[in-house]
Design a protein around this motif. Structure first.
Motif, short mmCIF file in Angstrom:
data_model
loop_
_atom_site.label_atom_id
_atom_site.label_comp_id
_atom_site.label_asym_id
_atom_site.label_seq_id
_atom_site.Cartn_x
_atom_site.Cartn_y
_atom_site.Cartn_z
N LEU A 66 -8.23 1.21 13.64
CA LEU A 66 -9.17 0.49 13.16
C LEU A 66 -10.00 0.68 11.75
O LEU A 66 -10.26 -0.20 10.94
N PHE A 67 -10.04 2.11 11.57
CA PHE A 67 -10.64 2.42 10.31
C PHE A 67 -9.58 2.16 9.13
O PHE A 67 -9.86 1.75 7.98
N THR A 68 -8.31 2.52 9.25
CA THR A 68 -7.40 2.32 8.23
C THR A 68 -6.54 0.99 8.22
O THR A 68 -6.21 0.68 6.97
N ARG A 69 -6.91 0.17 9.16
CA ARG A 69 -6.40 -1.30 9.29
C ARG A 69 -4.82 -0.94 9.28
O ARG A 69 -4.29 -1.82 8.57
N ASP A 70 -4.26 -0.23 10.05
CA ASP A 70 -2.73 -0.16 9.99
C ASP A 70 -2.60 -0.43 11.30
O ASP A 70 -3.00 -0.19 12.27
N PRO B 100 0.07 7.23 7.94
CA PRO B 100 1.04 6.54 8.56
C PRO B 100 1.48 5.26 8.27
O PRO B 100 2.56 4.70 7.98
N GLY B 101 0.42 4.44 8.14
CA GLY B 101 0.30 3.00 7.82
C GLY B 101 0.90 2.77 6.33
O GLY B 101 1.58 1.70 6.26
N ASP B 102 0.79 3.65 5.62
CA ASP B 102 1.73 3.42 4.27
C ASP B 102 3.15 3.35 4.34
O ASP B 102 3.69 2.63 3.56
N PHE B 103 3.74 3.65 5.55
CA PHE B 103 5.19 3.49 5.66
C PHE B 103 5.51 2.08 6.34
O PHE B 103 6.76 1.80 6.79
N GLU B 104 4.51 1.26 6.74
CA GLU B 104 4.69 0.06 7.31
C GLU B 104 5.59 -0.88 6.24
O GLU B 104 5.33 -1.04 5.26
N GLN B 105 6.36 -1.69 6.95
CA GLN B 105 7.00 -2.80 6.07
C GLN B 105 6.16 -3.59 5.12
O GLN B 105 6.88 -3.91 4.16
N ASP B 106 5.04 -4.20 5.60
CA ASP B 106 4.21 -4.97 4.91
C ASP B 106 3.39 -4.30 4.08
O ASP B 106 2.64 -5.14 3.29
N LYS B 107 3.25 -3.18 3.85
CA LYS B 107 2.15 -2.49 2.95
C LYS B 107 2.64 -2.22 1.71
O LYS B 107 2.00 -2.46 0.65
N ASN B 108 4.09 -1.61 1.59
CA ASN B 108 4.49 -1.35 0.19
C ASN B 108 3.39 -0.28 -0.56
O ASN B 108 3.31 -0.61 -1.85
N ARG B 109 2.97 0.79 0.10
CA ARG B 109 2.12 1.61 -0.84
C ARG B 109 2.78 2.59 -1.39
O ARG B 109 2.12 3.41 -2.14
N LEU B 110 4.14 2.98 -1.01
CA LEU B 110 4.85 3.87 -1.60
C LEU B 110 5.86 3.50 -2.41
O LEU B 110 6.58 2.56 -2.40
N THR B 111 6.31 4.31 -3.19
CA THR B 111 7.34 3.96 -4.19
C THR B 111 8.53 4.53 -3.79
O THR B 111 8.97 5.76 -3.84
N ILE B 112 9.66 3.90 -3.32
CA ILE B 112 11.05 4.18 -2.86
C ILE B 112 12.00 4.10 -4.06
O ILE B 112 11.85 3.05 -4.94
N LEU B 113 12.53 5.40 -4.46
CA LEU B 113 13.23 5.29 -5.73
C LEU B 113 14.54 4.48 -5.71
O LEU B 113 15.12 4.22 -4.33
N PRO B 114 15.26 3.93 -6.70
CA PRO B 114 16.58 2.96 -6.59
C PRO B 114 17.55 3.67 -5.77
O PRO B 114 17.77 4.92 -6.18
N GLY B 115 18.22 2.87 -5.03
CA GLY B 115 19.48 3.31 -4.46
C GLY B 115 19.13 3.36 -2.81
O GLY B 115 19.91 3.67 -2.31
#
Length: 253
Positions: free
Chosen positions: A72-76, A215-230
């Motif tokens: 509830l606090f993180t909205r994740d 944990p919520g940063d890894f959700e598919q709709d958040k896009n909070r992390l930068t995944i490297l090319p490849g």
């Protein structure tokens, strides 16, 4: 006469399908799904165990008041994550928990102890390697498996450490993070451990301290992390445990 034969054939075929194990499993799976199940993608437990590989991500939604408050606090959607490790055909999950710190847990033990009942849902996000050459693809996957073993050796049994201030206020990576000296860390929470895992494997870019990752940063709709090319993570797929439930209740006997 031909019509009656086809009609009887269709009736008998439908009866066989309706009474089959697969159909009954699917009915149970549907009954356990959320009200808006059509908005999500589901896979069976068998499908997960057939496709799981080192580097895949598991996301958990826990059934307890504290976790509800956290989400509830993180909205994740999710409050816990773990990384899949495949060793000699045996599935394990690498996670950091308050009780067991940073450690490996065999998937078959996870099922045997019915740990899945602690969670409202468990979702899989596949680690995709964007390489068409089969030989290069296998080489990259083998490298991930080797580096994963190295990383586990460095951080195994480290304490469960959560930094609330860092999760609220983004901070720069510490020196040991920049140098990749993860054995110098005091400990990790689940999301920090996974972030460090993917950074160490050259899959994710280190833009902030891993202790700022939720944990919520890894959700598919958040896009909070930068995944490297490849590399990329596939969509969330909710794992259904209905087949395992039927086996435990001697449905197949």
């Amino acid at each position: 006469k031909d019509y009656d034969i086809y009609k009887k054939f269709i009736y008998n075929l439908g009866s066989v399908i309706y009474n089959s194990n697969g159909y009954q499993i699917n009915k149970l799976g549907l009954s356990l799904r959320t009200k808006k199940f059509y908005e999500d993608t589901y896979i069976t437990l068998f499908e997960f165990e057939s496709m799981a590989k080192t580097g895949d991500l598991l996301l958990f939604q826990t059934m307890e008041c504290v976790s509800d408050c956290q989400r509830l606090f993180t909205r994740d959607q999710y409050d816990h994550i773990a990384c899949v490790i495949l060793r000699n055909g045996i599935i394990e999950i690498f996670e950091s928990t308050y009780n067991d710190n940073c450690s490996l847990l065999e998937w078959r033990r996870f099922k045997f102890n019915l740990y899945n009942l602690v969670f409202k849902k468990i979702s899989l996000r596949r680690l995709n390697i964007e390489e068409e050459d089969p030989d290069l693809l296998n080489e990259i996957q083998e490298r991930i498996e080797q580096k994963s073993e190295d990383f586990i050796t460095k951080v195994d049994k480290k304490d469960y450490v959560m930094s609330i201030p860092k999760m609220i206020f983004t901070s720069k990576p510490d020196k040991y993070e920049i140098k990749g000296e993860w054995d110098k860390a005091d400990g990790f929470c689940c999301s920090a451990l996974n972030a460090a895992f993917y950074v160490y494997n050259g899959i994710m870019k280190l833009e902030k301290s891993v202790h700022c990752v939720r944990p919520g940063d890894f959700e598919q709709d958040k896009n909070r992390l930068t995944i490297l090319p490849g590399y990329s993570f596939g969509p969330e797929k909710i794992i259904e445990f209905s087949d395992d439930f039927l086996r435990r209740t001697n449905y197949y006997k």
